[in-house]
Design a protein around this motif. Structure first.
Motif, short mmCIF file in Angstrom:
data_model
loop_
_atom_site.label_atom_id
_atom_site.label_comp_id
_atom_site.label_asym_id
_atom_site.label_seq_id
_atom_site.Cartn_x
_atom_site.Cartn_y
_atom_site.Cartn_z
N TRP A 109 0.57 4.67 1.27
CA TRP A 109 -0.33 5.51 2.05
C TRP A 109 0.42 6.68 2.65
N VAL A 121 -9.10 6.79 -0.70
CA VAL A 121 -8.18 6.58 -1.82
C VAL A 121 -8.34 7.66 -2.88
N SER A 174 -5.58 3.50 8.16
CA SER A 174 -6.70 3.27 7.25
C SER A 174 -7.20 4.61 6.71
N GLU A 183 -3.18 6.36 -0.95
CA GLU A 183 -4.10 6.05 0.13
C GLU A 183 -3.94 7.08 1.25
N ASP A 230 0.85 -1.19 0.00
CA ASP A 230 0.00 0.00 0.00
C ASP A 230 0.89 1.24 0.00
N VAL A 233 -6.72 -2.03 -0.63
CA VAL A 233 -7.84 -1.18 -1.08
C VAL A 233 -9.04 -2.07 -1.43
N THR A 244 -11.92 2.28 0.09
CA THR A 244 -11.26 2.51 1.38
C THR A 244 -10.09 1.53 1.50
N TRP A 245 -9.26 1.76 2.50
CA TRP A 245 -8.15 0.85 2.76
C TRP A 245 -7.95 0.74 4.27
#
Ligand SMILES: CC[C@H](C)[C@H](NC(=O)[C@H](C)NC(=O)[C@@H](CCSC)NC[C@@H](N)Cc1ccccc1)C(=O)O
Length: 343
Positions: free
Chosen positions: A42, A89, A86, A107, A40, A136, A74-75
């Motif tokens: 992010w 995105v 979390s 993210e 990810d 994701v 969402t993640w």
């Protein structure tokens, strides 16, 4: 451009290595933790709650003319050390060392756990694992490397990390000045989404002061699965190997209080050699003196923490930065293999 290089800057005690990434238009440069153990990308952003920020540079989404929300996506990620984050995105332009991916999934964190809040230097994590473990939902997103692949000269990237000084990550090419001798390759198993490989065993080399015994050190066949994880600081390997290693160090002990193997800071540490296929990866003893634990105010002896610790609790060994400081490593997705060479 079809290849790029970006510096990897070590943080205190080499706990992590951060590299600059340009995001958005006009470009916003953030220092991110390049992590081959996750997938990810992010970032801390204008959506991260004020009380969960800790001084990090932020991705200001509203300041980027090319940012657009990836609808109802969402993640949410959890790491092996229990940390989590979390959020939402966006798709935006991402450039690493001159190589650009136009619609990279970024993210944005609307929630981060305390270890991230307390790490002011890192604005997020730049995943370089396999796309299969991207978090994701409902549609998994690709990593930067996966998106950049078709534009790269070669389908690989390399890690060249150093102790207490900058190293670099290269994408799309192998720089022969960064290593010595031939590169040894081992097959990668991506089933679990990691750069996973098989190690065959270990041997313990001579002490740092050249007292190595005349005969070559004995090979001990403790085979194990391992992942190459630039986002982990230490070299986490099966407990029997760690035990055998520290039994060679006078005064070393496994401390429940500290949470791992510790030893007198003035100890001479032998080299640890991890056997991977026919390749012998030498980790010099000095890299295994990771950091002081505490200084006993009543005497000069200080207690130091091992850069090699047990991987028990994990389904595989985790070859982290202590390993990459000693070995130039090639992450080759075209041939699904890892390459190692001395530096
Ligand atoms: C406990 C969670 C397990 C480990 C699993 N998560 C993972 O495997 C994640 C993707 N990877 C990781 O937790 C580990 C690799 C597997 S460890 C069992 N690497 C990434 C980590 N070192 C990067 C990191 C960076 C900054 C701060 C902390 C951690 C899951 O979600 O199921």
């Amino acid at each position: 451009s079809r290849a790029c290089s970006v510096s990897a800057v070590p943080q205190l005690f080499d706990v992590e290595y951060l590299a600059p990434v340009q995001i958005g238009t006009p470009p916003q440069t953030l220092m991110l933790n390049f992590d081959t153990g996750s997938s990810d990308l992010w970032v801390f952003s204008s959506e991260t709650p004020l009380r969960q920020r800790g001084g990090q540079d932020l991705y200001q989404i509203e300041d980027s003319s090319t940012a657009h929300r990836l609808g109802n996506s969402t993640w949410s990620i959890t790491y092996g050390d229990g940390s989590r984050s979390s959020g939402n995105v966006y798709l935006d332009s991402v450039t690493v060392g001159g190589v650009n991916v136009f619609n990279q999934a970024i993210e944005s964190a609307t929630k981060v756990s305390s270890s991230f809040t307390n790490d002011a230097a890192s604005s997020g994590v730049f995943g370089l694992g396999f796309d299969s473990i991207n978090t994701v939902s409902p549609v998994k997103q690709k990593t930067f490397f996966s998106n950049a692949l078709e534009s790269l000269e070669m389908g690989l990237f390399t890690a060249n990390l150093n102790k207490a000084e900058p190293g670099n990550y290269n994408f799309g090419f192998i720089d022969p000045t960064e290593f010595t001798g031939p590169i040894s390759f081992v097959d990668v198993n991506a089933t679990r989404g990691f750069w996973e490989f098989e190690a065959t065993g270990f041997s313990i080399g001579g002490g740092g002061n050249g007292t190595g015994n005349s005969t070559s050190p004995m090979f001990v066949p403790v085979g194990h699965s391992a992942i190459a994880d630039t986002g982990t600081s230490l070299l986490l390997i099966p407990a029997p190997i760690v035990q055998a290693y520290f039994w060679q160090v006078p005064g070393a002990q496994s401390s429940a209080r500290v949470g791992g193997w510790v030893f007198p800071c003035n100890a001479t540490l032998p080299d640890l050699i991890m056997h991977i296929g026919t390749y012998k990866a030498v980790i010099p003893g000095e890299l295994i003196n990771y950091a002081p634990v505490d200084t006993d105010s009543f005497d000069t002896a200080t207690v130091c923490y091992g850069g090699v610790q047990s991987s028990s609790g994990f389904p595989f060994a985790i070859y982290g930065d202590v390993f990459f400081k000693a070995q130039f490593t090639v992450f080759d997705v075209d041939e699904m293999r890892l390459g190692f060479a001395p530096k």
